[in-house]
Design an enzyme around this catalytic site. Structure first.
Site, short mmCIF file in Angstrom:
data_model
loop_
_atom_site.label_atom_id
_atom_site.label_comp_id
_atom_site.label_asym_id
_atom_site.label_seq_id
_atom_site.Cartn_x
_atom_site.Cartn_y
_atom_site.Cartn_z
CD GLU A 214 26.67 -49.13 1.86
OE1 GLU A 214 26.77 -47.94 2.21
OE2 GLU A 214 27.65 -49.87 1.68
CG HIS B 251 27.80 -45.07 6.15
ND1 HIS B 251 27.93 -46.44 6.30
CD2 HIS B 251 27.78 -44.85 4.82
CE1 HIS B 251 27.99 -47.00 5.10
NE2 HIS B 251 27.89 -46.06 4.18
CG HIS C 254 25.24 -44.42 -0.11
ND1 HIS C 254 26.40 -44.17 -0.79
CD2 HIS C 254 25.60 -45.12 0.98
CE1 HIS C 254 27.43 -44.71 -0.14
NE2 HIS C 254 26.97 -45.29 0.97
#
Ligand code: CO
Length: 134
Positions: free
Chosen positions: A130, A7, A79
């Site tokens: 991430e 994502h 992010h």
């Protein structure tokens, strides 16, 4: 090491307004808001054919998203999340190469119920990264 893009997260001031942009203006499939107090966010998942967008609104005191919005009042990309097969092996390899892992360096359970780690933006082209074990 890297697998799929899981994502892209976007920090927003008003998650209802941001959801309306994605649902009504862009015609995307948008989830109901979910509160994730342990990460200091309310999150909405925008489901796309090949990945997801996460809209993040600050929740509670000390939210990392609140700090981000102080610097970027209009919101913005917060992010990117890449999938890895083995998060501990990925962490150890990155640390051995000098990369900085945020927090205490141990994976936490993320908004999807899977272990995640965050890597320092200064080591990754100015972008908070991430890693999520899938
Ligand atoms: Co994320």
């Amino acid at each position: 090491m890297l697998g799929r893009l899981n994502h892209v997260a976007i920090a927003v001031r008003d998650i209802a307004a941001a959801s309306a942009v994605y649902r009504d203006t862009l015609g995307a499939q948008v989830s109901e808001p979910q509160r994730v107090p342990e990460h200091g966010v309310t999150v909405v998942f925008v489901v796309l054919p090949n990945t997801k967008i996460e809209l993040l609104e600050p929740l509670g005191e000390g939210s990392p998203i609140a700090k981000f919005l102080e610097k970027s009042p209009d919101g913005g990309m917060h992010h990117v999340c890449y999938e890895v097969d083995d998060i501990l092996a990925a962490r150890d390899k990155l640390k051995a190469g000098g990369a900085r892992v945020l927090g205490d360096g141990n994976p936490k359970i993320g908004a999807h119920g899977k272990p995640v780690l965050f890597l320092h933006p200064k080591d990754f082209c100015g972008t908070l990264v991430e890693l999520e074990q899938v």
